[in-house]
Motif scaffolding. Structure first.
Motif: not given
Length: 94
Positions: A1-7, A61-65, A67-72
């Protein structure tokens, strides 16, 4: 779980709160004025509230789907929306 996604989820939750407060402010203005423009603002605030609730739900619901490149980018979009909602709320409460 990315910190940016949590943010992004936290910023989305803040946006839900801002949109809810904006909806309450516009409801108070509409109750006093019964102006059609204020009714349109109520619908606008409702649309923001629903959109942000769906964003928070979809991120959780879809955090795992996602891509982490989209988080910022998702965080930036949410942050700019929070700035816009904050400006609208500040203007409406004056």
């Amino acid at each position: 779980m990315s910190q940016l996604m949590i943010a992004s989820i936290v910023v989305g939750a803040v946006n839900v709160v801002l949109a809810s407060i904006l909806l309450l402010v516009y409801r108070g203005v509409y109750a006093r004025t019964k102006a059609p423009f204020t009714l349109a603002l109520l619908l606008f605030a409702t649309a923001f509230l629903v959109q942000n609730a769906l964003v928070v739900y979809s991120f959780v619901a879809m955090m795992a789907l996602i891509p982490s490149a989209l988080d910022p980018y998702l965080l930036a979009i949410g942050a700019f929306e929070a700035l816009g909602l904050g400006a609208m709320l500040w203007t409406a409460s004056r």
